[in-house]
Scaffold this motif. Structure first.
Motif, PDB file in Angstrom:
ATOM      1  N   LEU A 221       0.827  -1.211   0.000  1.00 18.91           N
ATOM      2  CA  LEU A 221       0.000   0.000   0.000  1.00 18.91           C
ATOM      3  C   LEU A 221       0.859   1.258   0.000  1.00 18.91           C
ATOM      4  CD1 LEU A 221      -2.787  -1.069   2.544  1.00 18.91           C
ATOM      5  CD2 LEU A 221      -2.932  -1.001   0.048  1.00 18.91           C
ATOM      6  N   ILE A 222       1.947   1.243   0.755  1.00 20.41           N
ATOM      7  CA  ILE A 222       2.839   2.406   0.785  1.00 20.41           C
ATOM      8  C   ILE A 222       3.456   2.636  -0.589  1.00 20.41           C
ATOM      9  CG2 ILE A 222       5.019   3.259   1.727  1.00 20.41           C
ATOM     10  CD1 ILE A 222       4.283   1.897   4.352  1.00 20.41           C
ATOM     11  N   ALA A 223       3.874   1.549  -1.268  1.00 15.97           N
ATOM     12  CA  ALA A 223       4.465   1.688  -2.600  1.00 15.97           C
ATOM     13  C   ALA A 223       3.455   2.263  -3.599  1.00 15.97           C
ATOM     14  CB  ALA A 223       4.978   0.324  -3.075  1.00 15.97           C
ATOM     15  N   VAL A 224       2.206   1.768  -3.551  1.00 13.54           N
ATOM     16  CA  VAL A 224       1.161   2.284  -4.444  1.00 13.54           C
ATOM     17  C   VAL A 224       0.900   3.761  -4.172  1.00 13.54           C
ATOM     18  CG1 VAL A 224      -1.289   2.103  -5.043  1.00 13.54           C
ATOM     19  CG2 VAL A 224       0.074   0.031  -4.745  1.00 13.54           C
ATOM     20  N   ALA A 225       0.839   4.129  -2.884  1.00 10.59           N
ATOM     21  CA  ALA A 225       0.604   5.529  -2.526  1.00 10.59           C
ATOM     22  C   ALA A 225       1.738   6.417  -3.021  1.00 10.59           C
ATOM     23  CB  ALA A 225       0.442   5.664  -1.012  1.00 10.59           C
ATOM     24  N   ALA A 226       2.995   5.921  -2.929  1.00 10.07           N
ATOM     25  CA  ALA A 226       4.147   6.705  -3.377  1.00 10.07           C
ATOM     26  C   ALA A 226       4.081   6.953  -4.884  1.00 10.07           C
ATOM     27  CB  ALA A 226       5.444   5.984  -3.003  1.00 10.07           C
TER      28      ALA A 226
ATOM     29  N   ILE B 138       0.778  12.578  -9.374  1.00 14.59           N
ATOM     30  CA  ILE B 138       0.048  13.824  -9.114  1.00 14.59           C
ATOM     31  C   ILE B 138       0.986  15.023  -9.189  1.00 14.59           C
ATOM     32  CG2 ILE B 138      -1.216  15.110  -7.337  1.00 14.59           C
ATOM     33  CD1 ILE B 138      -2.399  12.426  -6.425  1.00 14.59           C
ATOM     34  N   VAL B 139       2.175  14.895  -8.571  1.00 18.59           N
ATOM     35  CA  VAL B 139       3.149  16.000  -8.613  1.00 18.59           C
ATOM     36  C   VAL B 139       3.580  16.300 -10.034  1.00 18.59           C
ATOM     37  CG1 VAL B 139       5.479  16.660  -7.915  1.00 18.59           C
ATOM     38  CG2 VAL B 139       3.967  15.585  -6.264  1.00 18.59           C
TER      39      VAL B 139
END
Length: 295
Positions: A127-132, A138-139
């Motif tokens: 989940l952390i990798a997907v969020a990153a 987005i940036v």
């Protein structure tokens, strides 16, 4: 810790059993209070200390039993131990485990992780990798949109920028005449990192600390017995942390490993360099912790 003669052990067991009966408690009640398996409690009452996993468990379990029935654990131990018995004991946790009901048991194997447990451990990383990745996209989209609108704004503002150069130049000369304040030197702080649990041990492998004497702070809401040694084998602490009577232990600058062997981990709170150390014992009473320090 406890004399191993059958007669003496029976005296200890009878004293604890009498205190339990006087309190109106059952062995199930004591198991619930201490998280010690009922068959070990029965063995203690019968004076069958050879049924316990080892001498460290004798010390820890008898202390826990005595405290649970309202006795002063330290006084009880002094009354039933010799000077030889009070010497530090190296615990053996190889056969110990804590089951899902938080009861301390000893056996010939350690629990293995199930596929569900492994999935639960891996899922947060995924989940952390997907969020990153989502944040990076987005940036990138925002930067692309901003660069497109800024091109037109640059053309219209070029005249204003050129006219302000003279003013900014004169003001910068005045500002440069004043010396810039020196930043205050930063003191390196202790960084604990994440602890990893294996069996009856939590290990912090990457504690960052300056090479200077630090303080290990111990506090407890009820009596907790433990030993603390460093990598040189020096005994830094060996005794009971009383309720609401915190202990401060000086850790030498040369220490690279602090080993804690705990007989009652539930009420114990630990800090190193004023940083919290989570015991992660999940209700287990007999526990140990390794603090690996990197300077």
């Amino acid at each position: 810790m406890i004399k191993m003669s059958e007669e003496h052990n029976q005296e200890i067991g009878q004293a604890l059993q009498g205190a339990r009966i006087e309190k109106g408690l059952s062995l199930d009640d004591i198991q619930q209070m201490t998280k010690i398996q009922k068959r070990y409690l029965q063995a203690i009452e019968n004076g069958q200390f050879d049924q316990l996993p080892g001498k460290f468990y004798e010390r820890a379990f008898v202390r826990q039993y005595a405290a649970s029935v309202g006795l002063d654990a330290d006084e009880f131990i002094k009354d039933h131990a010799s000077d030889e018995d009070l010497k530090p004991v190296e615990p053996d946790f190889e056969g110990a485990r804590v089951d899902t009901d938080n009861i301390t048991r000893a056996g010939m194997h350690r629990e293995t992780e199930s596929p569900v447990d492994k999935t639960r451990q891996v899922m947060p990383k995924v989940l952390i990798a997907v969020a990153a990745v989502a944040i990076v996209l987005i940036v990138w989209a925002l930067v692309s949109a901003f660069s497109g609108t800024s091109k037109s704004a640059t053309n219209s503002s070029s005249v204003a920028v050129s006219s302000s150069k003279v003013e900014s130049s004169s003001s910068s000369k005045k500002a440069s005449s004043k010396p810039a304040p020196k930043p205050a030197p930063k003191q390196p702080a202790v960084k604990v990192g994440n602890g990893v649990v294996s069996g009856n041990t939590v290990t912090y492998n990457n504690i960052q600390a300056p090479k200077k004497e630090e303080v290990l702070q111990l506090a407890a809401t009820s009596d907790a017995w433990l030993q603390v040694t460093d990598n040189a084998g020096t005994m830094l602490f060996n005794g009971t942390v009383k309720a609401n009577a915190p202990q401060s232990i000086k850790v030498p600058a040369t220490a690279t490993n602090i080993k804690m062997q705990i007989g009652n981990a539930n009420p114990l709170k630990v800090k190193f360099g004023n940083q919290d150390i989570d015991m992660k014992n999940n209700g287990a009473t007999v526990w140990n912790a390794n603090l690996m320090i990197k300077h």
